[in-house]
Scaffold this motif. Structure first.
Motif, PDB file in Angstrom:
ATOM      1  N   PHE A   1      -1.162   9.363   6.747  1.00 42.36           N
ATOM      2  CA  PHE A   1      -0.877  10.371   5.720  1.00 42.36           C
ATOM      3  C   PHE A   1      -1.979  10.516   4.680  1.00 42.36           C
ATOM      4  N   LEU A   2      -2.370   9.407   4.027  1.00 44.60           N
ATOM      5  CA  LEU A   2      -3.258   9.524   2.866  1.00 44.60           C
ATOM      6  C   LEU A   2      -4.625  10.123   3.215  1.00 44.60           C
TER       7      LEU A   2
ATOM      8  N   ALA B   1      -6.237  -1.524   2.097  1.00 46.51           N
ATOM      9  CA  ALA B   1      -5.356  -0.403   1.767  1.00 46.51           C
ATOM     10  C   ALA B   1      -6.145   0.903   1.852  1.00 46.51           C
ATOM     11  N   PRO B   2      -5.558   1.927   2.453  1.00 43.82           N
ATOM     12  CA  PRO B   2      -6.261   3.214   2.530  1.00 43.82           C
ATOM     13  C   PRO B   2      -6.741   3.688   1.161  1.00 43.82           C
ATOM     14  N   ALA B   3      -5.958   3.439   0.116  1.00 45.81           N
ATOM     15  CA  ALA B   3      -6.331   3.939  -1.209  1.00 45.81           C
ATOM     16  C   ALA B   3      -7.646   3.334  -1.704  1.00 45.81           C
ATOM     17  N   ILE B   4      -7.953   2.097  -1.286  1.00 42.93           N
ATOM     18  CA  ILE B   4      -9.189   1.457  -1.752  1.00 42.93           C
ATOM     19  C   ILE B   4     -10.407   2.238  -1.280  1.00 42.93           C
TER      20      ILE B   4
ATOM     21  N   ALA C   1       4.384  18.119   4.330  1.00 36.00           N
ATOM     22  CA  ALA C   1       4.402  18.068   2.872  1.00 36.00           C
ATOM     23  C   ALA C   1       4.097  19.440   2.281  1.00 36.00           C
TER      24      ALA C   1
ATOM     25  N   PHE D   1       2.474   4.565  -0.258  1.00 37.13           N
ATOM     26  CA  PHE D   1       1.964   5.786  -0.867  1.00 37.13           C
ATOM     27  C   PHE D   1       2.813   7.020  -0.520  1.00 37.13           C
ATOM     28  N   THR D   2       3.049   7.217   0.779  1.00 37.65           N
ATOM     29  CA  THR D   2       3.682   8.452   1.239  1.00 37.65           C
ATOM     30  C   THR D   2       5.024   8.707   0.548  1.00 37.65           C
TER      31      THR D   2
ATOM     32  N   SER E   1      -1.438   2.346  -5.127  1.00 35.15           N
ATOM     33  CA  SER E   1      -2.106   3.349  -4.289  1.00 35.15           C
ATOM     34  C   SER E   1      -1.973   4.737  -4.905  1.00 35.15           C
TER      35      SER E   1
ATOM     36  N   THR F   1       0.831  -1.204   0.000  1.00 36.37           N
ATOM     37  CA  THR F   1       0.000   0.000   0.000  1.00 36.37           C
ATOM     38  C   THR F   1       0.870   1.260   0.000  1.00 36.37           C
TER      39      THR F   1
ATOM     40  N   PHE G   1       4.516   9.722  -3.016  1.00 33.95           N
ATOM     41  CA  PHE G   1       3.931  11.064  -3.087  1.00 33.95           C
ATOM     42  C   PHE G   1       4.990  12.135  -2.874  1.00 33.95           C
ATOM     43  N   ILE G   2       5.895  11.923  -1.934  1.00 42.78           N
ATOM     44  CA  ILE G   2       6.876  12.955  -1.609  1.00 42.78           C
ATOM     45  C   ILE G   2       8.170  12.803  -2.418  1.00 42.78           C
TER      46      ILE G   2
END
Lengths: 315, 280
Positions: free
Chosen positions: B213-214, B120-123, B233, A252-253, A271, A250, A256-257
């Motif tokens: 984060f997400l 997954a958080p994205a789901i 960020a 992502f972070t 993701s 998963t 993204f950065i």
């Protein structure tokens, strides 16, 4: 759903006028007793259904639409058909497997090697807290540490140049494998301790006498470790690797950065693909279709791998 | 305790070489990043990296003057604390139910709770985003609290469940013969007996929540909901690029309390991280 049926049973057990009150009371309390464990677990289950079942259903529903701001146009299976032939989607899937697979394999080997050397060491408390430190930083902060070291500050290039491996600067965002390795290094640095801590705990809590007996038989430590200790902690290894594997897929972070998928989408994880389709191109229906595919894979993995790992881990 | 005798294949030089190099690999980036927090901006992104910078408190000044750092801190603390409280209120009874009762579907319910950890958080990110938007909860600390609680609930239930399994049944039976009801037993006997598990679960849930984060990225959009994790960020100064010294400083401010928490639960850490599957 069994939860709801059972709690419904409480209402049905209304006192019967024809019978003595005590008996009715007892009957009601026995119904309550049967429902009680369900009542205890129900709030948590309902809360979790809110974050899994509802969003899952919503994503499935949305995946059959073309979403343009507030307008939803039904498109049938178009999103899925498009996904099937979308090379970016397959690329993201492949990237996730490549980056996650390499990082996970390295983390396992390194954590196991460190655990092998550390768990009988007198300084184990020191090693544990030192090795743990990277894990205690916020993942977003860790991503910036490596962004500065690899890209913006050119520190890694400078160090490599100082020891004479390269001349000039490496462009870590311009090359597929360099960009992927920044993600791998960042993940490795932060999360190897996760596996290390668990492996050491498992090695320390196993039956010491078996190792001792093998040692008295004249076996060397590497042989004991390989043939005696490792097989004993195998269920623990399985649980730890499964948990780490889930988190790594998963990722992502860091994407993204650190890389934003560059160069050419070769570091885009699944993701990040969903995030980009949803929140950068506002193609929500399409992003939902990708999420549904990922959901199906997750459910399959949970049934096949996680259930087994956790059952044996409790032994 | 008798000291272990040295035995075959025990190469101390190799051992300390391996452990020492990994320790360096862990510590050097941290110390270097700490040095970033105390150097002027002009010495961070340079053609040649500067290893011995001049000391400067620029980042402190910048944080206090230009960035609403106390808002970020407050948002993190409120959302994280609230989420842990929700998790404990929902999670302790659930864990008790899963350990102390025999009933149909119990194992399936337990596994369902565990399996939400795999999501997954994205789901779920897009539906959750729409859900909070429709509820008018975008850019709100309350939304963060609810979502952190949901993300960590499975962990909390499974850790506490693992500690409850260790409590001898006799303890409960004795209280029951004294006429105590189920809820009183939970409150007066079970909770005190598994307090280490509850603390471990709370600490691990809190750390995951601090790091999230997400979801935070999607829900928060101004200083009224930005947490430390996502605010980082956005530490960019437009044309000047990323403001690394401020980022470094904030990440150490978040690191120190986490370090203290982890040292407190050190003995329980591996058990907590594996959701109770490893009793170390």
């Amino acid at each position: 759903m069994a939860v709801l049926d059972q709690t419904g049973g409480v209402a049905r057990a209304a006192p019967d006028r024809a019978r003595p009150r005590e008996k009715a009371l007892r009957r009601r309390s026995s119904a309550l007793r049967r429902a009680f464990p369900y009542l205890l677990v129900a709030p948590a289950v309902i809360y979790l259904l809110g974050i899994t079942l509802y969003p899952g259903a919503y994503a499935i529903y949305q995946s059959f639409y073309l979403v343009r701001f507030t307008e939803w146009i039904p498109v049938g299976f178009d999103n899925y058909v498009e996904l099937w032939s979308d090379s970016e989607f397959w690329q993201a899937l492949l990237n996730t497997l490549i980056i996650g697979g390499i990082a996970l394999a390295l983390e396992c080997v390194i954590a196991m090697a460190l655990a092998f050397f550390a768990y009988r060491d007198a300084l184990i408390r020191v090693w544990r807290i030192v090795f743990l430190m990277p894990m205690l930083f916020m993942p977003s902060a860790v991503a910036f540490v490596w962004k500065l070291a690899f890209n913006d500050g050119r520190v890694i290039s400078d160090l490599l140049r100082k020891i004479g491996l390269i001349d000039g600067n490496l462009d870590f965002l311009g090359n597929v494998w360099l960009a992927r390795s920044t993600l791998i290094v960042a993940d490795l640095w932060q999360w190897t301790p996760f596996l290390f801590i668990i492996f050491v705990a498992a090695l320390q809590s196993q039956d010491q006498e078996v190792e001792e007996a093998a040692r008295l038989d004249g076996a060397s430590w590497p042989a004991i470790f390989w043939n005696v200790s490792l097989p004993m902690i195998r269920p623990v290894i399985a649980v730890a690797v499964v948990l780490r594997g889930i988190d790594i897929t998963t990722m992502f972070t860091n994407v993204f950065i650190l890389t934003k998928g560059t160069p050419g989408g070769t570091t885009e994880t699944i993701s990040y693909f969903i995030y980009r389709q949803g929140f950068q191109t506002f193609n929500f229906g399409y992003a939902s279709a990708a999420a549904v595919v990922m959901l199906v894979v997750t459910i399959l993995a949970a049934q096949l791998v996680v259930k087994r790992a956790f059952r044996s881990g409790k032994a | 305790m008798e000291k272990r005798r040295k035995s075959k294949g025990d190469n101390l030089v190799l051992r300390y070489l391996v452990l020492g190099s990994w320790a360096l690999f862990c510590l050097v980036p941290i110390l270097w990043f700490l040095s970033i927090g105390f150097r002027p901006r002009t010495e961070i992104i340079t053609p040649e990296p500067i290893y011995w910078p001049t000391f400067s408190l620029d980042a402190w000044r910048l944080l206090l003057a230009d960035w609403p750092i106390f808002d970020y801190l407050r948002n993190s603390v409120v959302a994280v604390t609230g989420s842990v409280v929700i998790d404990l209120i929902l999670g302790i009874p659930a864990a008790y139910s899963l350990t102390r009762y025999e009933y149909r579907g119990r194992d399936d319910i337990g596994f369902y709770i565990l399996s939400t950890r795999m999501m997954a958080p994205a789901i779920v990110a897009i539906p959750i985003f729409f859900l909070f938007r429709n509820m008018g909860l975008l850019d709100s600390v309350w939304a963060l609290m609810l979502i952190y609680a949901a993300v960590n609930l499975s962990i909390v239930v499974w850790i506490i469940r693992s500690y409850m399994l260790d409590i001898p049944k006799e303890l409960e039976d004795a209280a029951r013969t004294d006429g105590a009801g189920d809820l009183r037993i939970l409150w007066e006997i079970i909770i005190p007996a598994c307090l280490p598990g509850i603390i471990t679960a709370s600490v691990i849930a809190a750390i995951f929540a601090i790091n999230e984060f997400l979801f935070t990225l999607l829900i928060a959009s101004t200083k009224s909901a930005y947490t430390m994790s996502v605010a980082l960020a956005n530490f960019t100064g437009g044309s000047d690029g990323v403001i690394y010294n401020a980022i470094a400083l904030v990440s150490f401010l978040a690191f120190l309390p986490i370090l203290v928490l982890i040292v407190l639960i050190q003995k329980h850490l591996s058990r907590g991280l594996t959701m109770g599957a490893v009793k170390g």
